[in-house]
Design an enzyme around this catalytic site. Sequence first.
Site, PDB file in Angstrom:
ATOM      1  N   CYS A   5      35.385  47.297 -34.440  1.00 39.26           N
ATOM      2  CA  CYS A   5      34.993  48.456 -33.620  1.00 39.26           C
ATOM      3  C   CYS A   5      34.501  49.615 -34.492  1.00 39.26           C
ATOM      4  CB  CYS A   5      36.196  48.893 -32.790  1.00 39.26           C
ATOM      5  SG  CYS A   5      36.019  50.476 -31.968  1.00 39.26           S
ATOM      6  N   CYS A   8      36.614  52.775 -34.133  1.00 39.52           N
ATOM      7  CA  CYS A   8      37.900  52.608 -34.815  1.00 39.52           C
ATOM      8  C   CYS A   8      37.729  52.805 -36.316  1.00 39.52           C
ATOM      9  CB  CYS A   8      38.482  51.223 -34.536  1.00 39.52           C
ATOM     10  SG  CYS A   8      38.820  50.910 -32.795  1.00 39.52           S
TER      11      CYS A   8
END
Length: 146
Positions: A5, A8
């Site tokens: 991600c 993230c």
Amino acid sequence: YAPWCPACQNLQPEWEKFAEWGEDLGVNVAKVDVTEQPGLSGRFIITALPTIYHCKDGEFRRYQGARTKTDFINFINDQEWKSIEPVSSWFGPSSFLMSSMSALFQLSMWIRHGHGYLTENLGIPVWGSYAIFGLATLFSGLVLGL
């Protein structure tokens, strides 16, 4: 979080800086990889990554503020978390509903791994794997129906 991600990955440095302050603030700072723990993504209804929760005294609050070390520290020091409504007991991670959701997520991962094992390790064609899971579903439905 998930390792693939981008959001993230962008949060990672700030989260690590905040984690260094955890002991001084009297909090535990952690992260969970939802690709390794799919049951938790069902239990906490993770629909976007990264998702941050504040947990205290069995109450869970979803953090949706700014994502810098300073903002995280202020959230704890200034007790800003008190102004956020806790997740309702129906949707709390220990509720029957969320435990069931977690089990479904884990089942889906088991099926995914089973499919991979059948097609990659045993060399069964994809349609054969689908047929096996379809027959297993029908058979289990018949057994449960009896």
